[in-house]
Design a protein around this motif. Structure first.
Motif, PDB file in Angstrom:
ATOM      1  N   UNK A   8      48.681  68.151  77.850  1.00 17.85           N
ATOM      2  CA  UNK A   8      49.209  68.218  76.480  1.00 17.85           C
ATOM      3  C   UNK A   8      48.093  67.749  75.551  1.00 17.85           C
ATOM      4  N   UNK A   9      47.400  68.707  74.962  1.00 14.70           N
ATOM      5  CA  UNK A   9      46.189  68.436  74.173  1.00 14.70           C
ATOM      6  C   UNK A   9      46.039  69.545  73.131  1.00 14.70           C
ATOM      7  N   UNK A  10      45.888  69.181  71.846  1.00 10.23           N
ATOM      8  CA  UNK A  10      45.839  70.202  70.791  1.00 10.23           C
ATOM      9  C   UNK A  10      44.421  70.636  70.424  1.00 10.23           C
ATOM     10  N   UNK A  11      43.401  70.083  71.088  1.00  9.31           N
ATOM     11  CA  UNK A  11      42.030  70.559  70.876  1.00  9.31           C
ATOM     12  C   UNK A  11      41.667  71.526  72.005  1.00  9.31           C
ATOM     13  N   UNK A  12      41.423  72.767  71.633  1.00  9.79           N
ATOM     14  CA  UNK A  12      41.246  73.854  72.601  1.00  9.79           C
ATOM     15  C   UNK A  12      40.122  73.573  73.591  1.00  9.79           C
ATOM     16  N   UNK A  13      38.945  73.158  73.094  1.00  6.46           N
ATOM     17  CA  UNK A  13      37.798  72.961  73.979  1.00  6.46           C
ATOM     18  C   UNK A  13      38.042  71.819  74.969  1.00  6.46           C
ATOM     19  N   UNK A  14      38.630  70.731  74.496  1.00 13.49           N
ATOM     20  CA  UNK A  14      38.891  69.590  75.385  1.00 13.49           C
ATOM     21  C   UNK A  14      39.936  69.943  76.438  1.00 13.49           C
ATOM     22  N   UNK A  15      40.950  70.701  76.038  1.00 12.09           N
ATOM     23  CA  UNK A  15      41.994  71.115  76.985  1.00 12.09           C
ATOM     24  C   UNK A  15      41.400  71.998  78.073  1.00 12.09           C
ATOM     25  N   UNK A  16      40.539  72.956  77.670  1.00 10.75           N
ATOM     26  CA  UNK A  16      39.916  73.854  78.647  1.00 10.75           C
ATOM     27  C   UNK A  16      38.965  73.104  79.575  1.00 10.75           C
ATOM     28  N   UNK A  17      38.231  72.141  79.012  1.00  9.88           N
ATOM     29  CA  UNK A  17      37.318  71.334  79.826  1.00  9.88           C
ATOM     30  C   UNK A  17      38.099  70.546  80.877  1.00  9.88           C
ATOM     31  N   UNK A  18      39.217  69.958  80.479  1.00  9.73           N
ATOM     32  CA  UNK A  18      40.065  69.236  81.425  1.00  9.73           C
ATOM     33  C   UNK A  18      40.592  70.156  82.514  1.00  9.73           C
ATOM     34  N   UNK A  19      41.008  71.344  82.114  1.00  5.42           N
ATOM     35  CA  UNK A  19      41.547  72.295  83.100  1.00  5.42           C
ATOM     36  C   UNK A  19      40.498  72.647  84.151  1.00  5.42           C
ATOM     37  N   UNK A  20      39.259  72.866  83.723  1.00  4.36           N
ATOM     38  CA  UNK A  20      38.187  73.202  84.672  1.00  4.36           C
ATOM     39  C   UNK A  20      37.912  72.032  85.623  1.00  4.36           C
ATOM     40  N   UNK A  21      37.878  70.806  85.082  1.00  8.09           N
ATOM     41  CA  UNK A  21      37.653  69.620  85.912  1.00  8.09           C
ATOM     42  C   UNK A  21      38.735  69.506  86.982  1.00  8.09           C
ATOM     43  N   UNK A  22      39.985  69.686  86.579  1.00  4.96           N
ATOM     44  CA  UNK A  22      41.105  69.516  87.502  1.00  4.96           C
ATOM     45  C   UNK A  22      41.142  70.613  88.564  1.00  4.96           C
ATOM     46  N   UNK A  23      40.907  71.836  88.150  1.00  2.69           N
ATOM     47  CA  UNK A  23      40.974  72.946  89.109  1.00  2.69           C
ATOM     48  C   UNK A  23      39.820  72.893  90.099  1.00  2.69           C
ATOM     49  N   UNK A  24      38.654  72.427  89.672  1.00  2.00           N
ATOM     50  CA  UNK A  24      37.532  72.242  90.606  1.00  2.00           C
ATOM     51  C   UNK A  24      37.883  71.204  91.670  1.00  2.00           C
ATOM     52  N   UNK A  25      38.698  70.231  91.294  1.00  4.37           N
ATOM     53  CA  UNK A  25      39.077  69.162  92.221  1.00  4.37           C
ATOM     54  C   UNK A  25      40.300  69.524  93.061  1.00  4.37           C
ATOM     55  N   UNK A  26      40.836  70.729  92.879  1.00  2.00           N
ATOM     56  CA  UNK A  26      41.958  71.182  93.696  1.00  2.00           C
ATOM     57  C   UNK A  26      43.335  70.949  93.102  1.00  2.00           C
ATOM     58  N   UNK A  27      43.394  70.460  91.859  1.00  2.00           N
ATOM     59  CA  UNK A  27      44.697  70.293  91.203  1.00  2.00           C
ATOM     60  C   UNK A  27      45.195  71.632  90.671  1.00  2.00           C
ATOM     61  N   UNK A  28      46.507  71.771  90.584  1.00  2.00           N
ATOM     62  CA  UNK A  28      47.111  72.951  89.975  1.00  2.00           C
ATOM     63  C   UNK A  28      47.509  72.594  88.542  1.00  2.00           C
ATOM     64  N   UNK A  29      46.912  73.275  87.566  1.00  2.00           N
ATOM     65  CA  UNK A  29      47.284  73.058  86.171  1.00  2.00           C
ATOM     66  C   UNK A  29      48.341  74.093  85.819  1.00  2.00           C
ATOM     67  N   UNK A  30      49.574  73.637  85.620  1.00  2.00           N
ATOM     68  CA  UNK A  30      50.663  74.593  85.392  1.00  2.00           C
ATOM     69  C   UNK A  30      50.592  75.197  83.999  1.00  2.00           C
ATOM     70  N   UNK A  31      50.056  74.449  83.018  1.00  2.00           N
ATOM     71  CA  UNK A  31      49.951  74.991  81.669  1.00  2.00           C
ATOM     72  C   UNK A  31      49.230  74.002  80.762  1.00  2.00           C
ATOM     73  N   UNK A  32      48.941  74.484  79.540  1.00  2.00           N
ATOM     74  CA  UNK A  32      48.400  73.637  78.482  1.00  2.00           C
ATOM     75  C   UNK A  32      49.340  73.742  77.283  1.00  2.00           C
ATOM     76  N   UNK A  33      49.781  72.609  76.764  1.00  2.00           N
ATOM     77  CA  UNK A  33      50.658  72.585  75.593  1.00  2.00           C
ATOM     78  C   UNK A  33      49.926  71.895  74.453  1.00  2.00           C
ATOM     79  N   UNK A  34      50.150  72.409  73.227  1.00  2.00           N
ATOM     80  CA  UNK A  34      49.441  71.848  72.072  1.00  2.00           C
ATOM     81  C   UNK A  34      50.364  71.108  71.114  1.00  2.00           C
TER      82      UNK A  34
END
Length: 456
Positions: A8-34
């Motif tokens: 849950x993050x309203x800054x697009x670049x930071x949300x996408x950066x977090x998603x990449x970090x998590x998915x590289x580590x094997x986490x499943x990101x179900x969605x991003x909410x702003x």
């Protein structure tokens, strides 16, 4: 299995950066909410395991508003924020997050924080499940027998007994905090006796008493010939406690290099003897310290990751001076104990002795009280104890001419609570009440008001 995460993050670049970090580590990101409304809809549809939550979001609702809903749904969450102001963080802490990530953050910080948050959440879930099944584990008589050594009728001790009942049946780690002499080892033994491991060993280790050059060998054991003087294989304390409970008293005394190895043991449930042999273990760890771990963490003397691994279910033992209702109960208990031991018939303390016992500050807590009662029983000549040799410094003293009177802890606490009550117009309840301002439970505040004789 890795947790399913909602960002849950309203800054697009930071949300996408977090998603990449998590998915590289094997986490499943179900969605991003702003925003909060979008997040609530995703939570309803996707049921995430854990939420990364920005404190400040677009719209009227903040991350703190969403946190209240997450608590109701028992979903773990970690705050994200570029704002590190104390006022903001203090408000956020009241929602009981599983961690904070202050922007900008490193990838390693994100992954370590999430690992700890998920571990804590899983253990709290286990504690709740064990609480529900506790009734079938011990009958009331057996339960009372297991806790017979913990004496006290004060609200603080009744809460302690209830917490022991909650946490004991699980295998989760417990951290017992409190001053020296408050009874941390008694609580650890009670947890073991109530647990499902009660028929297995309880091994007690005083970390402060271990020789620095032998700590690793004492805890993990060693192989024959692994160092000069190692004439035989030695089994360490962890292996001795296999299947049971290991109580590490004064855990704050462990050096940092041993803290790293101890953290690995908790994570992997295996130890490495000095000399190289790796051994799988099944041990429940209870730790205790009289140190202020917040100060130790800030000074870099205690590892944050180890603290979180141990601090799954903290128990804070109050000092005796904050348990006024228990002081005479404990004194009578020790009087009976040592009268029987010395084969004497001593029935009570004289009234003036009881008064002096209640007025004393008890810096050594229950241990000091027990020792002084034992000495008084030895010296007693009749059925009533008329003399009680308290140390020279008492809680209440008559001031010498020209001396400034030093207030007791109770007097300072009383003055402070009165000042807060006056500021709140003597209102205890509600968002503008004294309990909220003092950050304590309403029942605890009412108990203190009664104990300290506070009246409007």
């Amino acid at each position: 299995m890795k947790a399913k995460i909602l960002i849950v993050e309203d800054h697009f670049l930071e949300a996408n950066n977090l998603q990449m970090i998590l998915e590289r580590a094997g986490y499943q990101v179900c969605s991003i909410a702003r925003s909060v409304p979008i997040a609530l809809k995703i939570i309803e549809d996707e049921s995430p395991d854990l939420v990364l939550l920005d404190i400040f979001l677009q719209g009227k609702l903040t991350g703190i508003d969403l946190a209240k809903s997450l608590n109701e749904k028992e979903i773990a969450f970690v705050y994200l924020s570029a704002n590190s102001e104390k006022k903001v963080l203090d408000v956020a802490k009241l929602t009981k997050p599983y961690g904070f990530l202050v922007k900008p953050f490193r990838e390693r910080d994100v992954l370590v924080t999430l690992d700890i948050a998920w571990y804590l959440h899983q253990n709290k879930k286990e504690v709740r499940e064990n609480k529900a099944g506790f009734e079938g584990h011990l009958n009331e008589s057996s339960y009372g027998n297991a806790l017979k050594d913990i004496i006290g009728q004060s609200l603080e001790m009744q809460n302690m007994l209830n917490n022991i009942k909650i946490v004991a049946p699980s295998d989760t780690s417990v951290l017992i905090l409190g001053e020296s002499g408050t009874g941390k080892e008694l609580v650890a033994k009670a947890i073991h006796r109530v647990s499902r491991r009660s028929n297995k060993p309880l091994v007690v280790v005083n970390c402060a008493a271990l020789p620095p050059n032998l700590i690793e060998s004492e805890l993990f054991g060693h192989e024959k010939g692994s160092f000069t003087g190692a004439l035989n294989r030695r089994i360490g304390k962890f292996e001795m406690a296999d299947g049971g409970t290991l109580f590490l008293d004064e855990i704050g005394e462990l050096p940092l290099d041993l803290q790293v190895k101890f953290l690995r043991v908790l994570q992997e449930m295996e130890i490495e003897r000095v000399g190289g042999t790796i051994v799988k273990i099944n041990v429940r760890v209870i730790a205790a310290t009289n140190r202020n771990l917040d100060e130790e963490l800030a000074a870099g003397r205690f590892r944050l990751d180890l603290f979180y691994r141990l601090n799954v279910f903290p128990l804070l033992l109050p000092p005796l001076r904050e348990r006024q209702d228990d002081i005479l109960i404990l004194a009578d208990f020790f009087l009976k104990k040592y009268s029987a031991k010395e084969n004497k018939t001593i029935t009570r303390f004289a009234d003036h002795v009881q008064k002096s016992i209640l007025e004393y500050h008890w810096p050594g807590n229950v241990r000091e009280l027990e020792n002084l009662v034992a000495r008084s029983v030895l010296l007693a000549l009749g059925p009533v104890i008329n003399s009680f040799a308290l140390p020279a410094v008492k809680a209440k003293q008559v001031d010498s001419p020209g001396q400034v009177k030093i207030k007791t802890v109770n007097e300072n606490e009383r003055d402070y609570i009165i000042s807060v009550l006056e500021k709140c117009n003597w209102k205890v309840y509600g968002d503008d009440g004294a309990a909220k301002l003092l950050d304590i439970n309403i029942s605890t505040l009412n108990s203190k008001i009664k104990k300290l004789g506070i009246k409007k």
